[in-house]
Motif scaffolding. Structure first.
Motif, PDB file in Angstrom:
ATOM      1  N   LEU A 387       0.966  -1.295   0.625  1.00 54.09           N
ATOM      2  CA  LEU A 387      -0.073  -0.359  -0.159  1.00 54.09           C
ATOM      3  C   LEU A 387       0.424   1.533  -0.243  1.00 54.09           C
ATOM      4  O   LEU A 387       2.208   0.969   0.080  1.00 54.09           O
ATOM      5  CB  LEU A 387      -1.253  -0.430   1.703  1.00 54.09           C
ATOM      6  CG  LEU A 387      -2.076  -0.714   1.457  1.00 54.09           C
ATOM      7  CD1 LEU A 387      -2.599  -1.274   2.696  1.00 54.09           C
ATOM      8  CD2 LEU A 387      -3.212  -0.617   0.053  1.00 54.09           C
ATOM      9  N   LYS A 422      -3.221  -3.296 -10.830  1.00 55.08           N
ATOM     10  CA  LYS A 422      -4.908  -3.707 -10.615  1.00 55.08           C
ATOM     11  C   LYS A 422      -4.867  -4.721 -10.486  1.00 55.08           C
ATOM     12  O   LYS A 422      -5.880  -5.310  -9.538  1.00 55.08           O
ATOM     13  CB  LYS A 422      -5.449  -2.494 -11.510  1.00 55.08           C
ATOM     14  CG  LYS A 422      -6.262  -1.188 -11.215  1.00 55.08           C
ATOM     15  CD  LYS A 422      -7.311  -0.516 -12.092  1.00 55.08           C
ATOM     16  CE  LYS A 422      -7.003   0.667 -11.611  1.00 55.08           C
ATOM     17  NZ  LYS A 422      -7.963   1.694 -12.790  1.00 55.08           N
ATOM     18  N   PRO A 426      -5.157  -4.369  -6.028  1.00 55.39           N
ATOM     19  CA  PRO A 426      -6.085  -3.539  -6.390  1.00 55.39           C
ATOM     20  C   PRO A 426      -5.841  -3.080  -5.066  1.00 55.39           C
ATOM     21  O   PRO A 426      -7.134  -1.950  -5.227  1.00 55.39           O
ATOM     22  CB  PRO A 426      -6.933  -5.073  -6.257  1.00 55.39           C
ATOM     23  CG  PRO A 426      -6.555  -6.192  -5.590  1.00 55.39           C
ATOM     24  CD  PRO A 426      -5.409  -5.848  -5.711  1.00 55.39           C
ATOM     25  N   ASN A 427      -6.041  -3.526  -3.329  1.00 58.69           N
ATOM     26  CA  ASN A 427      -6.207  -2.382  -2.644  1.00 58.69           C
ATOM     27  C   ASN A 427      -5.562  -1.356  -2.397  1.00 58.69           C
ATOM     28  O   ASN A 427      -5.997  -0.345  -1.786  1.00 58.69           O
ATOM     29  CB  ASN A 427      -5.370  -3.665  -1.276  1.00 58.69           C
ATOM     30  CG  ASN A 427      -6.362  -4.628  -1.321  1.00 58.69           C
ATOM     31  OD1 ASN A 427      -7.704  -4.800  -1.671  1.00 58.69           O
ATOM     32  ND2 ASN A 427      -5.845  -5.771  -1.045  1.00 58.69           N
ATOM     33  N   TYR A 429      -5.578   1.151  -4.735  1.00 52.05           N
ATOM     34  CA  TYR A 429      -6.331   1.703  -5.570  1.00 52.05           C
ATOM     35  C   TYR A 429      -7.510   1.854  -4.254  1.00 52.05           C
ATOM     36  O   TYR A 429      -8.567   2.910  -4.284  1.00 52.05           O
ATOM     37  CB  TYR A 429      -7.186   1.919  -6.777  1.00 52.05           C
ATOM     38  CG  TYR A 429      -5.864   1.510  -7.841  1.00 52.05           C
ATOM     39  CD1 TYR A 429      -5.834   2.786  -8.939  1.00 52.05           C
ATOM     40  CD2 TYR A 429      -5.209   0.004  -7.323  1.00 52.05           C
ATOM     41  CE1 TYR A 429      -5.129   2.057  -9.713  1.00 52.05           C
ATOM     42  CE2 TYR A 429      -4.426   0.026  -8.663  1.00 52.05           C
ATOM     43  CZ  TYR A 429      -4.255   1.681  -9.445  1.00 52.05           C
ATOM     44  OH  TYR A 429      -3.074   0.962 -10.734  1.00 52.05           O
ATOM     45  N   ASN A 430      -8.082   1.525  -2.994  1.00 50.08           N
ATOM     46  CA  ASN A 430      -8.870   1.572  -2.411  1.00 50.08           C
ATOM     47  C   ASN A 430      -8.267   2.028  -1.199  1.00 50.08           C
ATOM     48  O   ASN A 430      -9.636   2.795   0.148  1.00 50.08           O
ATOM     49  CB  ASN A 430      -9.686   0.356  -1.775  1.00 50.08           C
ATOM     50  CG  ASN A 430     -10.332  -0.183  -3.291  1.00 50.08           C
ATOM     51  OD1 ASN A 430     -10.635  -0.247  -3.760  1.00 50.08           O
ATOM     52  ND2 ASN A 430     -10.346  -1.461  -3.558  1.00 50.08           N
ATOM     53  N   GLU A 431      -6.910   2.585  -1.174  1.00 51.62           N
ATOM     54  CA  GLU A 431      -6.342   3.172   0.193  1.00 51.62           C
ATOM     55  C   GLU A 431      -6.800   4.947   0.409  1.00 51.62           C
ATOM     56  O   GLU A 431      -6.997   5.504  -0.821  1.00 51.62           O
ATOM     57  CB  GLU A 431      -4.942   3.227  -0.053  1.00 51.62           C
ATOM     58  CG  GLU A 431      -3.747   3.241   1.364  1.00 51.62           C
ATOM     59  CD  GLU A 431      -2.495   2.549   1.228  1.00 51.62           C
ATOM     60  OE1 GLU A 431      -2.136   3.346   1.920  1.00 51.62           O
ATOM     61  OE2 GLU A 431      -2.367   3.103   0.612  1.00 51.62           O
ATOM     62  N   VAL A 432      -6.847   5.257   1.596  1.00 53.57           N
ATOM     63  CA  VAL A 432      -7.080   6.888   1.569  1.00 53.57           C
ATOM     64  C   VAL A 432      -6.096   7.102   1.621  1.00 53.57           C
ATOM     65  O   VAL A 432      -5.470   7.377   3.075  1.00 53.57           O
ATOM     66  CB  VAL A 432      -7.849   7.257   2.576  1.00 53.57           C
ATOM     67  CG1 VAL A 432      -7.939   8.377   3.142  1.00 53.57           C
ATOM     68  CG2 VAL A 432      -9.447   6.320   2.204  1.00 53.57           C
TER      69      VAL A 432
END
Length: 677
Positions: A387, A422, A426-427, A429-432
């Motif tokens: 990440l 991706k 993939p994760n 891309y969902n991380e803030v």
């Protein structure tokens, strides 16, 4: 060569007519020709040459000359006309020989065109024109060569040899052959058949390139020169930033009263009827006032030995190369190899403490990276599926580097700027992402951010090359005395000029906010503020200190002195004892690879016929010890991570005979001890 004479061959010299005898004497005395004949006679008769020559020189009787005495000596030796003629012929004294020989008419027996086997001779630039003319006659012939109607200076033998260096040398060549008596009277002359010389066309070859960089003060004049060779002669046309400069058609470009409008790139287009060429570009820029730095420091990190990602071979070479070049121009360099993320953060924090007012700071990273809104650097322990929090982002760097308002900050990221996959990651891309805010009292007028490639593009290692593509070109300019903005412009243009294959996808870029003409070669200045006052300002008035040390510093800021202590290291030689084997010897501790501080070499000295092995007394999570048993040495990466001492054992014929311990942590740079804190 048989010659007819007007005198009986058996006539002795003393029987020659007085006028002929006098003419012989005069001819022998002229230009010391007698000495040539005397040397030859001495050689034939096996006389001691030096003493005989000296006796001929001595003037025992008034009005006696060496030529006269030589003829007298020859007469004593019963020399006849035939013998004298043969001696003169051997010595090639043909002018004197002609005195006692019948005249022979002048005749050219070989013309230049016959020797060259053509009356039209083609020759190229740089070659030699060689012609020959042969003539016979008595008196012997003399030669003078002509190019057209112009006599060629110093060309007075039967052979002509001249280098072709100009198109004006084309044309007709001939030889004038003359018969001249000893008294200078011209008897006859002939002109040889001419040879017409044609010069081959030669393509334009640039022999002298203009300088690559030229700095000019406002209002001054400047000149840029080049030189080319070709046939026909080359023509010149100068350009400024691809704009043709009317009337600038000589090999030297001259500009009067330089101003900012004259800045840019200049080059010359050189051409003739058969080819053309362009010179290298000359960057002309304003010569601005030189700046000075309180100190210059660099942090260089090379990550190549990744645990969960493809290993890279170039970073360690790239980083070492850049580090050594920066040392050459006065930078204090922290150079580290293969760091974990915690070690990277510690190094960045330590480095940021040195970046105070007046300091130039440079950060270089080589390794894996990616880009998502901003650039991220991967440490060697980055997980396979990572990440953004598992990497160090560029804003984190700048937040640390800019907080104490250094004079200049340069960050160079030599890594890929591609997006994570991706499919495999993939994760992310969902991380803030964490937002790192960075500020500077100077409104960021001190920052350059350089990248080996532009957004979402790869950065390549080069097959069979010691260095990566970016450093191959960065190294050409990083220690040059040019403004930093020009430095990165030149790097980009240098890479553009030699793109090959996939490397075309790597497009370097940089962004900047500076307004001063900073150079990495800027000097470090000194003044006369006392050390005590420096200490007082540093501890009592932080802001005043950061301002003052740019202007009145005698010694580097305390943070720089502290850094120097942290990175200080010199090779050490220690005594070690193997008690069981009753062996006392020495061990040397040094850096394994300059300028890296976190790879230490240990070498056992003066041991013969023994096998040497090195061990960590406490196994480490990540192997950090490598050894070369043939050289009795090992090298330890990140020695500060070893929990116990290093064990050195010696064996003989495979059987251990002794061991000792070395507390390596006591001898490593102090900086390393802080990397894990």
């Amino acid at each position: 060569m048989v010659r007819m004479t007007q005198f009986d061959e058996d006539t002795y010299i003393e029987c020659l007519p007085i006028s002929v005898h006098k003419e012989l004497v005069n001819a022998l005395n002229k230009d010391a020709a007698w000495m040539i004949l005397a040397n030859h006679v001495a050689e034939q008769l096996q006389y001691p040459c030096a003493s005989w020559i000296q006796s001929l020189k001595e003037n025992n009787q008034p009005n006696h000359s060496p030529g006269q005495r030589l003829l007298f000596e020859l007469n004593v030796k019963m020399c006849t006309v035939e013998i004298l003629r043969a001696l003169l012929d051997d010595c090639r004294l043909f002018n004197i020989l002609s005195i006692i020989s019948d005249p022979e008419p002048l005749r050219i027996i070989s013309h230049p065109a016959e020797e060259a086997q053509t009356d039209i001779l083609k020759i190229s630039f740089g070659r030699h024109l060689r012609l020959c003319c042969k003539a016979v006659g008595m008196p012997p012939p003399s030669y003078v060569w002509y190019h057209g109607d112009r006599q060629l200076q110093n060309c007075t033998s039967d052979e002509l040899d001249v280098a072709i260096t100009s198109e004006s040398q084309a044309g007709e060549y001939k030889c004038k052959v003359s018969q001249i008596k000893n008294d200078g009277t011209l008897l006859s002359s002939l002109i040889s058949k001419p040879v017409t010389v044609q010069i081959f066309p030669i393509p334009v070859t640039i022999e002298e390139q203009p300088q690559s960089i030229l700095e000019v003060k406002d209002g001054e004049s400047f000149a840029i020169c080049c030189k080319a060779n070709s046939y026909p002669e080359p023509h010149y046309q100068w350009f400024h930033d691809n704009t043709k400069l009317e009337g600038k058609t000589s090999n030297t470009l001259r500009i009067k009263k330089f101003s900012s409008k004259h800045e840019g790139r200049y080059y010359c287009y050189i051409y003739n009827d058969i080819s053309e060429a362009y010179t290298q570009r000359t960057r002309v820029m304003m010569d601005l006032p030189r700046l000075k730095a309180v100190a210059k420091v660099a942090l260089i990190i090379a990550n190549g030995e990744y645990e969960h990602h493809e290993c890279l071979s170039n970073p360690k070479n790239d980083a070492a190369y850049i580090g050594n070049l920066l040392k050459e121009i006065g930078f204090e360099v922290i150079c580290l190899m293969n760091l974990t993320i915690s070690q990277m953060r510690s190094a960045i924090k330590l480095f940021s403490e040195t970046l105070v007012g007046g300091v130039y700071g440079l950060f270089y990273f080589a390794g894996h990276g990616f880009r998502m809104q901003e650039s991220y650097m991967l440490a060697i322990d980055a997980p396979e599926t990572y990440l953004r929090k598992d990497a160090i982002c560029e804003s984190e760097l700048l937040a640390a580097f800019l907080k104490n308002d250094p004079e200049l900050i340069i960050t160079i990221l030599d890594m890929c700027q591609t997006l994570p996959s991706k499919e495999f990651n993939p994760n992310i891309y969902n991380e803030v992402p964490t937002v790192n805010e960075y500020k500077s009292k100077k409104n960021l007028r001190n920052l350059i951010q350089a990248y080996s490639t532009s957004g979402h593009r790869p950065s390549y290692e080069r097959v069979n090359s010691k260095y990566g593509l970016y450093v191959t070109h960065l190294s050409k300019y990083i220690n040059k005395d040019i403004p930093v903005t020009k430095l990165f412009e030149e790097v980009g243009k240098s890479i553009d000029s030699c793109f090959k294959g996939e490397e075309r996808n790597q497009i370097p870029m940089f962004a900047l906010s500076i307004t001063k003409p900073f150079r990495l070669t800027d000097a470090i200045y000194k003044s006369n503020l006392s050390t005590f006052l420096l200490w007082y300002i540093n501890h009592c008035f932080d802001f005043y200190y950061s301002f003052t040390c740019r202007n009145v510093t005698e010694n580097p800021p305390n943070s720089i002195n502290y850094l120097n202590k942290l990175i200080s290291f010199s090779t050490k030689t220690l005594d070690v004892t193997f008690k069981q084997a009753n062996i006392c010897t020495k061990v040397a501790i040094s850096l394994f690879l300059e300028p890296y501080l976190n790879v230490i070499k240990v070498k056992l000295l003066d041991v013969q016929n023994l096998e040497v092995n090195f061990f960590n007394s406490v196994p480490t999570k990540r192997n950090n010890l490598y050894q070369d048993s043939c050289k009795n040495e090992c090298w330890v990466h990140n020695p500060q991570m070893c929990e116990g001492p290093l064990i050195i054992s010696v064996s003989k014929n495979g059987a251990p005979i002794g061991a000792t311990v070395l507390h390596l942590k006591d001898y490593i740079p102090s900086l390393l001890k802080l990397l894990n804190s």
